[in-house]
Design a protein around this motif. Structure first.
Motif, mmCIF file in Angstrom:
data_model
loop_
_atom_site.group_PDB
_atom_site.id
_atom_site.type_symbol
_atom_site.label_atom_id
_atom_site.label_comp_id
_atom_site.label_asym_id
_atom_site.label_seq_id
_atom_site.Cartn_x
_atom_site.Cartn_y
_atom_site.Cartn_z
ATOM 1 N N UNK A 350 0.859 -1.176 0.000
ATOM 2 C CA UNK A 350 0.000 0.000 0.000
ATOM 3 C C UNK A 350 0.895 1.224 0.000
ATOM 4 N N UNK A 351 0.340 2.353 -0.368
ATOM 5 C CA UNK A 351 1.194 3.534 -0.504
ATOM 6 C C UNK A 351 0.559 4.762 0.117
ATOM 7 N N UNK A 352 1.418 5.717 0.441
ATOM 8 C CA UNK A 352 1.005 7.066 0.837
ATOM 9 C C UNK A 352 1.460 7.984 -0.278
ATOM 10 N N UNK A 353 0.537 8.439 -1.103
ATOM 11 C CA UNK A 353 0.928 9.121 -2.333
ATOM 12 C C UNK A 353 1.521 8.097 -3.289
ATOM 13 N N UNK A 379 4.360 2.941 9.343
ATOM 14 C CA UNK A 379 4.684 1.774 8.508
ATOM 15 C C UNK A 379 3.487 1.243 7.735
ATOM 16 N N UNK A 380 2.273 1.797 7.975
ATOM 17 C CA UNK A 380 1.117 1.419 7.163
ATOM 18 C C UNK A 380 0.095 0.543 7.853
ATOM 19 N N UNK A 381 0.146 0.443 9.187
ATOM 20 C CA UNK A 381 -0.787 -0.443 9.900
ATOM 21 C C UNK A 381 -2.234 0.035 9.739
ATOM 22 N N UNK A 382 -2.473 1.310 10.020
ATOM 23 C CA UNK A 382 -3.829 1.862 9.879
ATOM 24 C C UNK A 382 -4.275 1.826 8.426
ATOM 25 N N UNK A 389 -11.196 -2.521 4.808
ATOM 26 C CA UNK A 389 -12.539 -1.936 4.871
ATOM 27 C C UNK A 389 -12.998 -1.434 3.497
ATOM 28 N N UNK A 390 -12.082 -1.389 2.529
ATOM 29 C CA UNK A 390 -12.441 -0.941 1.186
ATOM 30 C C UNK A 390 -12.178 0.514 0.925
ATOM 31 N N UNK A 391 -11.476 1.206 1.856
ATOM 32 C CA UNK A 391 -11.253 2.641 1.698
ATOM 33 C C UNK A 391 -9.934 2.968 1.016
ATOM 34 N N UNK A 392 -9.073 1.973 0.788
ATOM 35 C CA UNK A 392 -7.776 2.199 0.148
ATOM 36 C C UNK A 392 -7.569 1.162 -0.963
ATOM 37 N N UNK A 393 -6.891 1.571 -2.006
ATOM 38 C CA UNK A 393 -6.587 0.659 -3.106
ATOM 39 C C UNK A 393 -5.144 0.183 -2.993
ATOM 40 N N UNK A 394 -4.879 -1.082 -3.319
ATOM 41 C CA UNK A 394 -3.497 -1.577 -3.271
ATOM 42 C C UNK A 394 -2.582 -0.786 -4.198
ATOM 43 N N UNK A 395 -1.362 -0.564 -3.746
ATOM 44 C CA UNK A 395 -0.338 0.030 -4.597
ATOM 45 C C UNK A 395 0.113 -1.006 -5.634
#
Length: 526
Positions: A350-353, A379-382, A389-395
């Motif tokens: 997963x990514x931040x930006x 490190x990306x735990x949250x 939950x479906x709120x983020x897309x995989x990097x």
């Protein structure tokens, strides 16, 4: 060492029915590393605010130390280093004291000595020496010199905690009141802060993390419902002593209850005998009904006298039954799922930006597993919980969520909570009666149900999220730092619940003792 003496302290918040403190008295040594412990709402933060003089109260607080509160208000400066320097010293006030001492130094030996100390300290603070002291002090907590050159607002929560603690301990002649410093610290951060605080002395520490407290404190002050307990030693030593005391008290209570029941049976028996004698006046060929009535009245009088004595004895024995603070059992409505695997990830990042948060991970979440997510802050735990939950897309990689999966989330943040509990239950689609019953078990008062959630303490807000999660039957529970601000007794309730019902969970928690007891395995995000 100077004493901190609290004498018959009374305090109640305006508009509240229940007082926070009634005749609270304690004598503390300013050299102690004192842990302040108690249920949410028992007045820990209130006591700290009373010590600093922020809140008015009836009673007396006598102290020969200057109190400083953590977390402090930090001025906006160009760099963190400048913000710390401003926090450490009141240069204008120090200059005035130096001038006053200088004026009387010629005829006053104590003023002359104080003048020399202040000049030396001022020179350290106002020159390059103070910068070196700050770098060395924050370095003991793992904060780099580079971080000191960044604006304070850009520091992570853990970095802010560390630099503020270091700054306050660099201040001269102060006694620190540290209010829950662990809530932005990961496991390594907690270890670093625990090691740092254990090397200091002269402070009061509020925390609910058992391992954290044990690594630091040498005395503990416990705010209980009907008493205040002050003991030397660790928090675990206090708990062991209390468990032994509670066991002895329960045994004693059982004996007293048996005695009360016996006295009540005896009183009922005396009344029954009098009624039976009175009944013989009618029928059965009794010749002198007046004599029988007199005899029954006499027996009734004796029975009433005995009953009054027994009532007094019962009341006295009931007064001996002491309150034992215990945590009622919680329940969870975990649902069975039709497949063994609920969530599956393959080479997932997963990514931040545009920046990946962790290296590719492959894992699965199976039924009855309680998996703890580990990793440093950031490190990306949250983010991983949000992705499930479906709120983020995989990097990159694959994340599969089981069909028809009902997921219950306890979010890390609580700031969004406001309004009425009934409206919140309706919005969340949960049973209001069950929701409030769980809150009662988590030590909410019925009067709390009428308050706006915005006025709840941080611990009470977290309990609202936990109670809502427990009220929503689910296949998978995602809990993000569920124990933040939660008192020890409620932590024990939650721990026992999870071990007894074994729901399927993926959770983030930095309380090491809790993780060791609950987690069936770990996923490391690095």
């Amino acid at each position: 060492m100077p004493k901190i003496i609290i004498n018959k302290l009374n305090f109640i918040y305006e508009g509240f029915y229940e007082p926070i403190f009634v005749d609270l008295s304690a004598e503390l040594d300013s050299s102690w590393k004192l842990g302040l412990v108690g249920r949410n709402g028992m007045g820990k933060t209130t006591l700290l605010r009373l010590l600093t003089g922020e809140l008015p109260a009836e009673g007396a607080i006598s102290a020969q130390v200057a109190f400083d509160y953590f977390p402090p208000l930090v001025q906006e400066k160009e760099t963190t280093l400048q913000a710390i320097r401003a926090l450490i010293a009141d240069f204008d006030g120090m200059e005035q004291e130096i001038l006053a001492c200088a004026a009387s130094a010629a005829n006053d030996r104590e003023a002359l000595q104080r003048y020399g100390e202040l000049q030396q300290y001022y020179q350290q603070l106002d020159g390059y020496i103070i910068d070196e002291l700050i770098e060395a002090e924050v370095g003991r907590l793992g904060v780099t010199a580079e971080a000191l050159q960044r604006p304070f607002a850009t520091l992570s929560g853990g970095e802010r905690t560390k630099v503020m603690l270091a700054a306050l301990f660099l201040k001269k002649d102060n006694f620190l009141l540290i209010d829950e410093p662990t809530d932005h610290l990961d496991l390594e951060g907690r270890r670093a802060v625990a090691s740092y605080l254990s090397s200091k002395k002269g402070f009061i520490l509020v925390s609910h993390d058992r391992r954290f407290l044990d690594a630091i404190i040498d005395h503990v002050l416990v705010l209980e419902k009907k008493r205040v307990t002050l003991r030397q030693g660790s928090f675990s030593a206090y708990l062991e002593d209390k468990q032994r005391e509670d066991a002895a008290e329960l045994e004693r209570n059982e004996r007293l209850q048996q005695q009360i029941s016996s006295l009540e049976r005896s009183a009922r028996q005396k009344r029954t005998w009098s009624d039976r004698v009175e009944a013989t006046k009618i029928g059965h060929g009794v010749g002198d009904r007046g004599y029988v009535g007199h005899k029954a009245a006499k027996m009734m009088k004796r029975a009433l006298t005995i009953e009054r004595r027994q009532d007094t004895a019962i009341a006295e024995k009931r007064a001996l039954l002491k309150h034992i603070d215990y945590a009622p059992e919680l329940r969870i409505g975990n649902l069975p799922y039709h497949r063994r695997i609920l969530v599956e990830a393959r080479e997932l990042t997963l990514s931040y930006g545009d920046m990946p948060l962790f290296a590719p991970r492959t894992f699965a979440i199976s039924t009855t597993e309680r998996i703890a997510l580990r990793g440093a802050n950031g490190s990306g735990k949250t983010t991983l919980l949000k992705a499930i939950m479906g709120a983020m897309q995989p990097h990159s990689g694959i994340l599969r969520i089981g069909s028809g999966l009902r997921i219950s989330l306890v979010a890390q943040e609580t700031a969004f909570l406001h309004g009425d509990l009934r409206e919140y239950a309706l919005a969340e689609g949960i049973d209001e009666s069950l929701f409030k019953a769980i809150l009662r078990k988590l030590d909410f008062l019925r009067s709390d149900f009428e308050k706006d959630m915005a006025n709840f303490s941080q611990g009470e807000k977290k309990k609202v999220l936990l109670a809502a999660s427990l009220s929503a039957p689910s296949h998978l529970y995602l809990w993000d730092e569920p124990l933040n601000f939660i008192d020890y007794y409620s932590r024990e309730q939650i721990l026992q619940l999870l071990c007894a019902y074994q729901p399927t969970m993926l959770f983030v928690e930095h309380d090491q003792f809790f993780c060791e007891q609950v987690a069936t395995r770990y996923i490391d995000l690095g």
